[in-house]
Design an enzyme around this catalytic site. Structure first.
Site, PDB file in Angstrom:
ATOM      1  N   ASP A 259       0.825  -1.210   0.000  1.00  0.00           N
ATOM      2  CA  ASP A 259       0.000   0.000   0.000  1.00  0.00           C
ATOM      3  C   ASP A 259       0.859   1.261   0.000  1.00  0.00           C
ATOM      4  O   ASP A 259       0.546   2.237  -0.687  1.00  0.00           O
ATOM      5  CB  ASP A 259      -0.925   0.021   1.217  1.00  0.00           C
ATOM      6  CG  ASP A 259      -2.129  -0.887   1.050  1.00  0.00           C
ATOM      7  OD1 ASP A 259      -2.218  -1.573   0.013  1.00  0.00           O
ATOM      8  OD2 ASP A 259      -2.985  -0.922   1.956  1.00  0.00           O
TER       9      ASP A 259
ATOM     10  N   ASP B 112       8.007   3.988   8.739  1.00  0.00           N
ATOM     11  CA  ASP B 112       7.398   3.877  10.073  1.00  0.00           C
ATOM     12  C   ASP B 112       6.825   2.495  10.354  1.00  0.00           C
ATOM     13  O   ASP B 112       6.332   2.242  11.452  1.00  0.00           O
ATOM     14  CB  ASP B 112       6.354   4.972  10.319  1.00  0.00           C
ATOM     15  CG  ASP B 112       5.098   4.847   9.477  1.00  0.00           C
ATOM     16  OD1 ASP B 112       5.047   3.977   8.589  1.00  0.00           O
ATOM     17  OD2 ASP B 112       4.162   5.639   9.709  1.00  0.00           O
TER      18      ASP B 112
ATOM     19  N   CYS C 260       0.225   5.504  11.590  1.00  0.00           N
ATOM     20  CA  CYS C 260      -0.288   5.962  10.298  1.00  0.00           C
ATOM     21  C   CYS C 260      -1.527   6.840  10.418  1.00  0.00           C
ATOM     22  O   CYS C 260      -1.813   7.632   9.522  1.00  0.00           O
ATOM     23  CB  CYS C 260      -0.640   4.767   9.417  1.00  0.00           C
ATOM     24  SG  CYS C 260       0.716   3.641   9.091  1.00  0.00           S
TER      25      CYS C 260
END
Length: 405
Positions: free
Chosen positions: A219, A225, A364
């Protein structure tokens, strides 16, 4: 106010996530083609995250006009809910990157001017592998947040998502080649070009490039992160697996080899702390069957999920991290995080799998806004119920974006 030139030209830089926050920004999930069962399980997960963070600092959740009342009814009363349209709820990537300018330093406090960067967003790859084909509302989120807070703004035509960078606040940035050099982001820019822009806009002196991100993170094309983050200057946590047959093993090993053989902007050799992976975890037929196909990237059953404990959020006095229902691994991750952040309270999010199914996790869906005061003589670990003095202090941070213009 639109600022001319780059942040570093004005002496702004991106502070580390562990610096004091004024608040956390989050979105609200509602896409039925990305969040199963009309996004109801995901919404409960977002509520759990927002409630956990609100124990440590103010939280603002942005929901569409259709979802504002639903969000308001589900979220705790101390969480502010604003009406804001969006294509999805990944505010780490669509929200602004906040930068600061240290204006005055005394023995007790450091007063900062706050500004924000509006990067260009193209849905993690545009029409060449992006997550959805219409991202016009998401492209406006950073501006809307900065306008609402009356924060000076820098803009950049470079495509960049907040999850693709981590900084230590002392001149070092970590990112991945897999993401920032992907041809669906900035095909006209070389690695040197991108590194120079990171230096100019984040105020860093050194960029550490990891070759790849997490296995299965298609994605975002390997956001940093998900695989690595700073604990403090000179120390990083790295997503790790012991099984040499696992496709993630090679990726973690190559990242370790880069990190352990490099120095940061201050010349320190990095200490690498392994944070063992959950799972591996896979999507189920039931989970995928709860989606309503439309415009989002299709989800398929039995696909390996990009599950990681590294995707946590550093709040004021707290660590808010994902848990995946694997009690031994969740517990082990919690212990590593608590040891890495001994002065912060670790809160594990039990419903994090629902966020994972949508393509990310706690880090996120959150975006920190730095406080105008970066250090204080005392700072509460948690906002206790009924403590009006502490609550008034945190409430005041919501109204302070810029000092000493």
């Amino acid at each position: 106010m639109e600022m001319k030139g780059s942040p570093s030209h004005h002496k702004f830089y991106m502070p580390a996530e562990w610096n004091l926050h004024a608040q956390t920004w989050m979105g609200w999930p509602e896409r039925e083609d990305n969040w199963r069962e009309k996004a109801r399980p995901a919404q409960r997960a977002f509520v759990e995250v927002a409630a956990a963070i609100s124990q440590f600092e103010p939280v603002t959740v942005c929901a569409s006009s259709d979802q504002w009342e639903n969000a308001r009814n589900q979220l705790p009363a101390n969480v502010r809910v604003l009406e804001m349209s969006s294509n999805d709820a990944w505010f780490r990537d669509t929200g602004p990157t906040f930068v600061v300018l240290d204006k005055l330093q005394t023995s007790t406090e450091n007063i900062r001017e706050i500004a924000g960067i509006r990067w260009t967003f193209n849905s993690w790859g545009g029409l060449d592998g992006g997550c959805f084909s219409d991202w016009r509302m998401d492209q406006l989120i950073a501006r809307k947040i900065l306008d609402a807070e009356r924060v000076p703004q820098f803009s950049h035509t470079m495509v960049l998502e907040g999850g693709s960078i981590h900084v230590d606040g002392e001149g070092t940035c970590i990112t991945t080649e897999e993401c920032l050099l992907h041809p669906n982001r900035n095909p006209g820019l070389t690695k040197d070009n991108i590194e120079e822009e990171l230096k100019q806009y984040l105020g860093v002196e050194k960029v550490i490039w990891l070759p790849r991100g997490l296995y299965g993170d298609s994605d975002t094309n390997g956001h940093v992160d998900n695989i690595c983050c700073f604990v403090r200057p000179g120390v990083v946590l790295l997503h790790w697996v012991d099984d040499e047959s696992d496709p993630q093993y090679e990726r973690s090993l190559e990242a370790f080899n880069v990190l352990s053989k490099t120095t940061d902007a201050s010349g320190r050799t990095l200490q690498v702390i392994p944070l063992h992976a959950p799972g591996p975890l896979y999507s189920t037929v039931e989970e995928v069957g709860g989606l309503v196909p439309h415009d989002a990237k299709p989800r398929v059953a039995n696909a390996r999920l990009a599950a990681t404990y590294v995707n946590f959020y550093i709040a004021n006095g707290g660590i808010v991290a994902p848990a995946f229902g694997d009690i031994p691994r969740d517990s082990a991750a919690e212990k590593v995080l608590q040891a890495a952040f001994p002065d912060r309270e670790v809160v594990m999010i039990s419903s994090a799998r629902e966020i994972l199914l949508g393509g990310g996790n706690v880090h996120c869906i959150t975006q920190q806004q730095p406080a105008a005061f970066c250090a204080l003589p005392t700072s509460p670990r948690r906002i206790e119920d009924g403590d009006k003095v502490k609550q008034a202090f945190y409430d005041s941070l919501l109204n302070v974006s810029v000092l000493l213009n």
